[in-house]
Design a protein around this motif. Structure first.
Motif, mmCIF file in Angstrom:
data_model
loop_
_atom_site.group_PDB
_atom_site.id
_atom_site.type_symbol
_atom_site.label_atom_id
_atom_site.label_comp_id
_atom_site.label_asym_id
_atom_site.label_seq_id
_atom_site.Cartn_x
_atom_site.Cartn_y
_atom_site.Cartn_z
ATOM 1 N N UNK A 238 44.760 -0.659 49.505
ATOM 2 C CA UNK A 238 44.960 -0.307 48.094
ATOM 3 C C UNK A 238 43.819 0.537 47.513
ATOM 4 N N UNK A 239 42.552 0.224 47.787
ATOM 5 C CA UNK A 239 41.483 1.057 47.218
ATOM 6 C C UNK A 239 41.556 2.521 47.673
ATOM 7 N N UNK A 240 41.809 2.745 48.960
ATOM 8 C CA UNK A 240 41.891 4.112 49.453
ATOM 9 C C UNK A 240 43.149 4.801 48.919
ATOM 10 N N UNK A 241 44.230 4.067 48.800
ATOM 11 C CA UNK A 241 45.450 4.639 48.229
ATOM 12 C C UNK A 241 45.193 5.085 46.789
ATOM 13 N N UNK A 242 44.420 4.322 46.048
ATOM 14 C CA UNK A 242 44.086 4.700 44.676
ATOM 15 C C UNK A 242 43.208 5.954 44.664
ATOM 16 N N UNK A 243 42.284 6.055 45.612
ATOM 17 C CA UNK A 243 41.394 7.218 45.689
ATOM 18 C C UNK A 243 42.152 8.515 45.920
ATOM 19 N N UNK B 115 47.839 7.931 45.581
ATOM 20 C CA UNK B 115 49.125 7.666 46.221
ATOM 21 C C UNK B 115 50.173 7.390 45.156
ATOM 22 N N UNK B 116 51.290 8.126 45.225
ATOM 23 C CA UNK B 116 52.347 7.955 44.230
ATOM 24 C C UNK B 116 53.720 7.719 44.833
ATOM 25 N N UNK B 117 53.923 8.184 46.041
ATOM 26 C CA UNK B 117 55.267 8.189 46.612
ATOM 27 C C UNK B 117 55.150 8.229 48.118
ATOM 28 N N UNK B 118 56.166 7.733 48.790
ATOM 29 C CA UNK B 118 56.153 7.714 50.253
ATOM 30 C C UNK B 118 57.180 8.686 50.788
ATOM 31 N N UNK B 119 56.821 9.593 51.677
ATOM 32 C CA UNK B 119 55.499 9.785 52.266
ATOM 33 C C UNK B 119 54.575 10.579 51.338
ATOM 34 N N UNK B 120 53.313 10.322 51.519
ATOM 35 C CA UNK B 120 52.262 10.983 50.740
ATOM 36 C C UNK B 120 51.176 11.390 51.724
ATOM 37 N N UNK B 121 50.803 12.654 51.693
ATOM 38 C CA UNK B 121 49.802 13.174 52.613
ATOM 39 C C UNK B 121 48.652 13.767 51.818
ATOM 40 N N UNK B 122 47.447 13.496 52.251
ATOM 41 C CA UNK B 122 46.260 14.038 51.598
ATOM 42 C C UNK B 122 45.365 14.663 52.651
ATOM 43 N N UNK B 123 44.901 15.859 52.372
ATOM 44 C CA UNK B 123 43.902 16.515 53.206
ATOM 45 C C UNK B 123 42.587 16.370 52.456
ATOM 46 N N UNK B 124 41.648 15.655 53.078
ATOM 47 C CA UNK B 124 40.383 15.324 52.426
ATOM 48 C C UNK B 124 39.243 15.963 53.206
ATOM 49 N N UNK B 125 38.329 16.580 52.495
ATOM 50 C CA UNK B 125 37.186 17.231 53.148
ATOM 51 C C UNK B 125 36.217 16.180 53.681
ATOM 52 N N UNK B 126 35.268 16.637 54.484
ATOM 53 C CA UNK B 126 34.253 15.728 55.022
ATOM 54 C C UNK B 126 33.444 15.064 53.919
#
Length: 69
Positions: free
Chosen positions: A29-34, A37-48
């Motif tokens: 849940x904490x990472x989903x909040x970061x 996350x709103x809907x499934x599927x949900x994809x995030x590209x996060x930098x280093x």
């Protein structure tokens, strides 16, 4: 979507870390909040550095991921 994502992970996994979050697991849940996350599927590209570079919700064409990667 899973076969597409797994194929991309096989190809790009040495350069991009793929993380799968289980929405039914309270520990994620904490990472989903970061990543908002709103809907499934949900994809995030996060930098280093932890910045969200891009996000996609719903079905995404493989070519869209390839351009972003």
């Amino acid at each position: 979507m899973l076969p597409v994502v797994h194929g991309l992970e096989e190809e790009f996994g040495d350069r991009i870390r793929f993380v799968y979050l289980d929405m039914d697991n309270a520990d994620t849940a904490p990472l989903m909040a970061e990543v908002n996350f709103t809907y499934r599927p949900h994809f995030s590209l996060v930098s280093e550095s932890g910045e969200i570079v891009e996000q996609w919700v719903g079905t995404v064409e493989e070519a869209v991921f390839r351009v972003a990667f």
